[in-house]
Design a protein around this motif. Sequence first.
Motif, PDB file in Angstrom:
ATOM      1  N   ARG A  49      95.966  81.631  76.323  1.00  0.00           N
ATOM      2  CA  ARG A  49      95.222  82.588  77.146  1.00  0.00           C
ATOM      3  C   ARG A  49      93.841  82.781  76.535  1.00  0.00           C
ATOM      4  NH1 ARG A  49      95.328  88.642  78.415  1.00  0.00           N
ATOM      5  NH2 ARG A  49      94.969  88.715  80.672  1.00  0.00           N
ATOM      6  N   VAL A  50      92.800  82.514  77.331  1.00  0.00           N
ATOM      7  CA  VAL A  50      91.429  82.495  76.826  1.00  0.00           C
ATOM      8  C   VAL A  50      90.573  83.482  77.607  1.00  0.00           C
ATOM      9  CG1 VAL A  50      89.391  81.064  76.445  1.00  0.00           C
ATOM     10  CG2 VAL A  50      91.674  80.066  76.177  1.00  0.00           C
ATOM     11  N   LEU A  51      89.786  84.267  76.888  1.00  0.00           N
ATOM     12  CA  LEU A  51      88.796  85.132  77.506  1.00  0.00           C
ATOM     13  C   LEU A  51      87.445  84.421  77.460  1.00  0.00           C
ATOM     14  CD1 LEU A  51      87.692  87.809  78.647  1.00  0.00           C
ATOM     15  CD2 LEU A  51      87.499  88.642  76.284  1.00  0.00           C
ATOM     16  N   ASP A  52      86.863  84.185  78.626  1.00  0.00           N
ATOM     17  CA  ASP A  52      85.517  83.625  78.739  1.00  0.00           C
ATOM     18  C   ASP A  52      84.589  84.810  78.950  1.00  0.00           C
ATOM     19  OD1 ASP A  52      83.271  82.123  79.132  1.00  0.00           O
ATOM     20  OD2 ASP A  52      83.962  81.113  80.950  1.00  0.00           O
ATOM     21  N   LEU A  53      83.953  85.249  77.873  1.00  0.00           N
ATOM     22  CA  LEU A  53      83.190  86.491  77.876  1.00  0.00           C
ATOM     23  C   LEU A  53      81.723  86.208  78.195  1.00  0.00           C
ATOM     24  CD1 LEU A  53      83.168  89.541  77.353  1.00  0.00           C
ATOM     25  CD2 LEU A  53      82.851  89.040  74.914  1.00  0.00           C
ATOM     26  N   GLY A  54      81.263  86.758  79.305  1.00  0.00           N
ATOM     27  CA  GLY A  54      79.936  86.430  79.803  1.00  0.00           C
ATOM     28  C   GLY A  54      79.994  85.117  80.552  1.00  0.00           C
ATOM     29  N   ALA A  55      80.965  85.015  81.450  1.00  0.00           N
ATOM     30  CA  ALA A  55      81.265  83.752  82.138  1.00  0.00           C
ATOM     31  C   ALA A  55      80.244  83.375  83.193  1.00  0.00           C
ATOM     32  CB  ALA A  55      82.653  83.843  82.780  1.00  0.00           C
ATOM     33  N   GLY A  56      79.304  84.265  83.486  1.00  0.00           N
ATOM     34  CA  GLY A  56      78.291  83.946  84.483  1.00  0.00           C
ATOM     35  C   GLY A  56      78.907  83.690  85.843  1.00  0.00           C
ATOM     36  N   ALA A 122      75.649  84.214  76.079  1.00  0.00           N
ATOM     37  CA  ALA A 122      75.770  85.617  76.478  1.00  0.00           C
ATOM     38  C   ALA A 122      75.862  86.546  75.270  1.00  0.00           C
ATOM     39  CB  ALA A 122      77.005  85.810  77.359  1.00  0.00           C
ATOM     40  N   PHE A 123      76.360  86.054  74.162  1.00  0.00           N
ATOM     41  CA  PHE A 123      76.670  86.901  73.002  1.00  0.00           C
ATOM     42  C   PHE A 123      75.443  87.610  72.455  1.00  0.00           C
ATOM     43  CE2 PHE A 123      78.891  87.689  68.889  1.00  0.00           C
ATOM     44  CZ  PHE A 123      80.113  88.114  69.405  1.00  0.00           C
ATOM     45  N   GLU A 124      74.265  87.025  72.661  1.00  0.00           N
ATOM     46  CA  GLU A 124      73.030  87.625  72.159  1.00  0.00           C
ATOM     47  C   GLU A 124      72.747  88.984  72.779  1.00  0.00           C
ATOM     48  OE1 GLU A 124      72.019  84.708  75.500  1.00  0.00           O
ATOM     49  OE2 GLU A 124      73.350  84.763  73.755  1.00  0.00           O
ATOM     50  N   TYR A 125      73.353  89.269  73.935  1.00  0.00           N
ATOM     51  CA  TYR A 125      73.109  90.541  74.614  1.00  0.00           C
ATOM     52  C   TYR A 125      73.954  91.691  74.072  1.00  0.00           C
ATOM     53  CZ  TYR A 125      70.566  87.743  78.010  1.00  0.00           C
ATOM     54  OH  TYR A 125      69.673  86.891  78.603  1.00  0.00           O
ATOM     55  N   PHE A 126      74.998  91.374  73.337  1.00  0.00           N
ATOM     56  CA  PHE A 126      75.876  92.453  72.863  1.00  0.00           C
ATOM     57  C   PHE A 126      76.467  92.205  71.481  1.00  0.00           C
ATOM     58  CE2 PHE A 126      77.990  89.720  76.044  1.00  0.00           C
ATOM     59  CZ  PHE A 126      78.927  89.074  75.257  1.00  0.00           C
ATOM     60  N   VAL A 148      81.412  80.878  69.873  1.00  0.00           N
ATOM     61  CA  VAL A 148      80.200  81.411  70.491  1.00  0.00           C
ATOM     62  C   VAL A 148      79.092  80.370  70.456  1.00  0.00           C
ATOM     63  CG1 VAL A 148      78.346  83.115  70.221  1.00  0.00           C
ATOM     64  CG2 VAL A 148      80.734  83.818  69.919  1.00  0.00           C
ATOM     65  N   ALA A 149      78.377  80.237  71.570  1.00  0.00           N
ATOM     66  CA  ALA A 149      77.113  79.491  71.616  1.00  0.00           C
ATOM     67  C   ALA A 149      76.041  80.465  72.069  1.00  0.00           C
ATOM     68  CB  ALA A 149      77.217  78.316  72.579  1.00  0.00           C
ATOM     69  N   THR A 150      75.019  80.652  71.256  1.00  0.00           N
ATOM     70  CA  THR A 150      74.009  81.665  71.526  1.00  0.00           C
ATOM     71  C   THR A 150      72.632  81.148  71.101  1.00  0.00           C
ATOM     72  OG1 THR A 150      73.408  83.994  71.073  1.00  0.00           O
ATOM     73  CG2 THR A 150      74.390  82.758  69.273  1.00  0.00           C
ATOM     74  N   PRO A 151      71.558  81.539  71.791  1.00  0.00           N
ATOM     75  CA  PRO A 151      70.243  81.070  71.374  1.00  0.00           C
ATOM     76  C   PRO A 151      70.011  81.285  69.886  1.00  0.00           C
ATOM     77  CG  PRO A 151      70.056  82.213  73.453  1.00  0.00           C
ATOM     78  CD  PRO A 151      71.469  82.404  72.984  1.00  0.00           C
ATOM     79  N   GLY A 152      69.517  80.256  69.215  1.00  0.00           N
ATOM     80  CA  GLY A 152      69.372  80.317  67.765  1.00  0.00           C
ATOM     81  C   GLY A 152      67.993  79.902  67.302  1.00  0.00           C
ATOM     82  N   MET A 153      67.736  80.185  66.057  1.00  0.00           N
ATOM     83  CA  MET A 153      66.443  79.901  65.447  1.00  0.00           C
ATOM     84  C   MET A 153      66.639  79.096  64.167  1.00  0.00           C
ATOM     85  SD  MET A 153      64.223  81.676  67.401  1.00  0.00           S
ATOM     86  CE  MET A 153      62.784  82.013  66.388  1.00  0.00           C
ATOM     87  N   THR A 154      65.641  78.323  63.810  1.00  0.00           N
ATOM     88  CA  THR A 154      65.686  77.612  62.535  1.00  0.00           C
ATOM     89  C   THR A 154      65.249  78.517  61.386  1.00  0.00           C
ATOM     90  OG1 THR A 154      63.434  76.772  62.844  1.00  0.00           O
ATOM     91  CG2 THR A 154      65.246  75.399  63.655  1.00  0.00           C
TER      92      THR A 154
END
Length: 252
Positions: A49-56, A122-126, A148-154
Amino acid sequence: MASLEDLIRPERYPRSLNYDPAWVVSLDMGPHPLWLLENLDLDLTPGARVLDLGAGRGATSVFLAKEYDVEVVAADWWTPAEEVQKVLDAAGVGSSVTAVRAEAHDLPFEPESFDAIVSVDAFEYFGTDDHYLGYLTRFLRPGGTLAVATPGMTKEIRTLGAIPHYIAECVGWEALAWHTPGWWKQSWELTGLVEDVKARLQPDGWADWWLWHDVTCSLRGEDPHAGSVGRMLAADGGQMLSFTLLTARKKA
């Protein structure tokens, strides 16, 4: 001009080949969601059972159900559940994926009710709140996976002392939630709530982001360099922008 055919990349994203690029584009809410999900290299047990959080609009939930044979709850706050359910039903996964409209800080689920929680772009929002991992892991069974996949920086913006001007012109202060893999790894490990924390930048993440942007703009008849996102990506050139990919297990 970039075209839909440019999104077909068997050598890099073989699983994403199972999905019509036009279908993925029709659900556009940001960078290619299936590429990000495929990059997470998930190891999910069939029937989990998987929760897709911020599934758009549901693309990632369809992918999870079809590629991993799991039961999915597609939770999103911005997109009405009825709209998402139509996408799920049309994709043939309506019996194994349920759409729920839920805010990330008020999730309507029982404790320890998921074997895995996945969040793509989506994780970047919360999720940067120091309290959030403690809240979220309540819904994860011991030993369960968090990915989690979220916008990242070097480089960390706080280390730089300012948001680069071309990023600030596009997203403003919200870029403060874009972090390096090292920041995320340390933040999660220090909580003591999870183990086996792995964090890395998406390989060629900037290039993937630009390709997706180029294709979607071209399909709309727009100059990919004209909008704020295009200007940001072009100015960066892969120096700082990518996506951070995170996985961990809840401690037993």
